[in-house]
Design a protein around this motif. Structure first.
Motif, short mmCIF file in Angstrom:
data_model
loop_
_atom_site.label_atom_id
_atom_site.label_comp_id
_atom_site.label_asym_id
_atom_site.label_seq_id
_atom_site.Cartn_x
_atom_site.Cartn_y
_atom_site.Cartn_z
N GLU A 1 2.37 19.06 28.79
CA GLU A 1 2.12 20.42 28.85
C GLU A 1 1.60 21.04 27.68
N LEU A 2 2.05 20.51 26.45
CA LEU A 2 1.58 20.92 25.25
C LEU A 2 -0.02 20.92 25.07
N ALA A 3 -0.44 19.93 25.97
CA ALA A 3 -2.05 19.62 25.93
C ALA A 3 -2.75 20.23 26.76
N GLY A 4 -2.12 21.18 27.61
CA GLY A 4 -2.70 21.99 28.52
C GLY A 4 -2.65 21.32 29.99
N GLY A 5 -2.01 20.41 30.25
CA GLY A 5 -1.98 20.04 31.59
C GLY A 5 -1.13 20.94 32.35
N ASN A 6 -1.51 20.97 33.90
CA ASN A 6 -0.91 21.78 34.80
C ASN A 6 0.06 20.99 35.43
N GLY A 7 -0.09 19.76 35.45
CA GLY A 7 1.05 18.89 36.36
C GLY A 7 0.88 17.60 35.78
N TYR A 8 1.81 16.49 36.32
CA TYR A 8 2.02 15.15 35.90
C TYR A 8 2.25 14.38 37.11
N LEU A 9 1.68 13.29 37.39
CA LEU A 9 1.96 12.35 38.34
C LEU A 9 2.24 10.88 37.98
N THR A 10 3.27 10.26 38.29
CA THR A 10 3.60 9.15 37.75
C THR A 10 3.01 8.05 38.83
N LYS A 11 2.47 7.06 38.17
CA LYS A 11 2.10 5.81 38.91
C LYS A 11 3.21 4.71 39.14
N PRO A 12 3.24 4.13 40.28
CA PRO A 12 2.37 4.21 41.20
C PRO A 12 2.77 5.39 42.21
N TYR A 13 1.81 5.90 42.88
CA TYR A 13 1.92 7.09 43.66
C TYR A 13 1.48 6.82 45.29
N SER A 14 1.95 7.28 46.02
CA SER A 14 1.76 7.14 47.43
C SER A 14 0.47 8.00 47.87
N ALA A 15 -0.04 7.80 48.91
CA ALA A 15 -1.14 8.59 49.48
C ALA A 15 -0.73 10.11 49.43
N GLU A 16 0.34 10.42 50.04
CA GLU A 16 1.00 11.66 50.33
C GLU A 16 1.53 12.56 48.96
N GLU A 17 2.01 11.50 48.16
CA GLU A 17 2.17 12.26 46.77
C GLU A 17 0.90 12.94 46.17
N LEU A 18 -0.07 11.71 46.25
CA LEU A 18 -1.49 12.45 45.42
C LEU A 18 -1.99 13.54 46.26
N PHE A 19 -2.05 13.43 47.72
CA PHE A 19 -2.56 14.56 48.32
C PHE A 19 -1.79 15.93 48.22
N GLN A 20 -0.55 15.73 48.15
CA GLN A 20 0.55 17.02 47.77
C GLN A 20 -0.07 17.78 46.38
N VAL A 21 -0.37 16.87 45.47
CA VAL A 21 -0.73 17.51 44.09
C VAL A 21 -2.06 18.29 44.35
N VAL A 22 -3.01 17.64 45.02
CA VAL A 22 -4.46 18.02 45.06
C VAL A 22 -4.32 19.24 45.88
N LYS A 23 -3.35 19.33 46.92
CA LYS A 23 -3.12 20.49 47.74
C LYS A 23 -2.72 21.72 47.01
N LYS A 24 -1.72 21.58 46.06
CA LYS A 24 -0.94 22.21 45.21
C LYS A 24 -1.97 23.20 44.42
N PHE A 25 -2.93 22.38 43.79
CA PHE A 25 -3.69 23.12 42.79
C PHE A 25 -5.10 23.37 43.34
N THR A 26 -5.42 23.00 44.51
CA THR A 26 -6.71 23.34 44.96
C THR A 26 -6.53 24.26 46.24
N LEU A 27 -5.48 24.89 46.59
CA LEU A 27 -5.30 25.62 47.95
C LEU A 27 -5.87 26.88 47.88
N SER A 28 -5.87 27.60 46.58
CA SER A 28 -6.45 28.86 46.24
C SER A 28 -7.82 28.78 45.86
#
Lengths: 158, 129
Positions: free
Chosen positions: B101-128
């Protein structure tokens, strides 16, 4: 485990690798890090032979084991050359563990997985066998390395 | 008459692991995203300069300088709304999330991640987007 690897309906992304003389697949969604051809591990003085050493993964030291030697208590037939590849996998009880493997291959997308199937794995890998998947004429065992009985992994000192 | 087609999100994946890049690409392209990749931060800067990217997925440990440093460089040019950055790491501590957050990040995803987890993150930040 397998459902988390799903790409969409009935599609799975699996990583190809060699271990115990067999070509195997494991769900990529279970792998935290993939390290190919690692030539140097930080040694652990006085450790048991199956403890290959430690490797820094995202700033954290992760133990790397020879899973065949750990599981059988015998000699590894496959590792111990100049470089190894490592699959880093999170385990519930022990955190991140690096599993030394002989070779890491392609990422493969499969849609048809079978329970059991006509595949064989070395006896020591039997607890890890999830199912099998066919790619053209070859059927691969699909395994989950965290299913190896890891009890005793903290007992590192020889 | 103009057609109101949904925008295809463009995602930049930055990771020095060939397998991790391939994994993210397979998941996101299968779900209709355009994916551009870089295996180091110098290349990533070039990729982000020549492409209009909607979201950056950046490995925390990435040569030649780490993901947090790289994010600070990005923030001197794009703000968090213009270019969301999600850090990806095997580390899962609150300290790491706070650093992101201090470095200006909008989110954080922990590896390993599932296909659905990754896509949810992408949806969240690209929806608009």
């Amino acid at each position: 485990m397998m459902k988390d690897s799903s790409l969409g309906d009935k599609k799975y992304l699996l990583l190809e690798f060699n271990l115990g003389g067999k070509m195997l697949l494991t769900p990529m969604a279970d792998i935290a890090a993939v390290m190919r051809d690692v030539s140097h591990l930080v040694g652990v003085p006085g450790a048991k032979p199956w403890m290959l050493g430690c490797k820094k993964v995202d700033g954290e030291m992760v133990p790397v084991i020879d899973s065949e030697m750990f599981a059988t208590g015998g000699q590894s037939r496959t590792l111990g050359n100049t470089s190894i590849s490592i699959l880093v996998v999170p385990t519930e009880e022990f955190g991140l563990i690096g599993f030394g493997v002989e070779h890491i291959g392609r990422l493969i997308q499969l849609s048809d997985l079978s329970e059991g199937g006509d595949v064989e794995v070395p006896v020591w890998l039997a607890p890890t066998l999830l199912c099998s998947g066919a790619l053209s004429t070859t059927t691969y065992p699909i395994i989950d390395l965290t299913k190896l009985p890891l009890k005793g992994i903290k007992d590192v000192q020889a | 008459m103009s057609l109101n087609r949904p925008k295809i999100p463009v995602v930049c994946v930055i990771d020095d692991s060939e397998s991790s890049l391939a994994f993210a690409r397979e998941i996101l392209e299968e779900r209709g995203c355009t994916v551009v990749t870089a295996d180091n931060t110098y290349e990533a800067l070039h990729v982000l300069t020549v492409n209009k990217v909607d979201l950056v997925l950046c490995d925390v440990v990435i040569p030649p300088f780490d993901g947090f440093e790289f994010s600070r460089v990005l923030r001197s040019r794009w703000n968090k709304e213009e270019l969301p950055v999600v850090f990806v790491s095997t580390r899962n501590s609150e300290v790491d999330k706070a650093r992101s957050e201090l470095a200006g990040g909008n989110g954080y995803l922990t590896k390993p991640y599932s296909a659905e987890e990754l896509f949810q993150v992408v949806k969240k930040f690209t929806l608009s987007a």
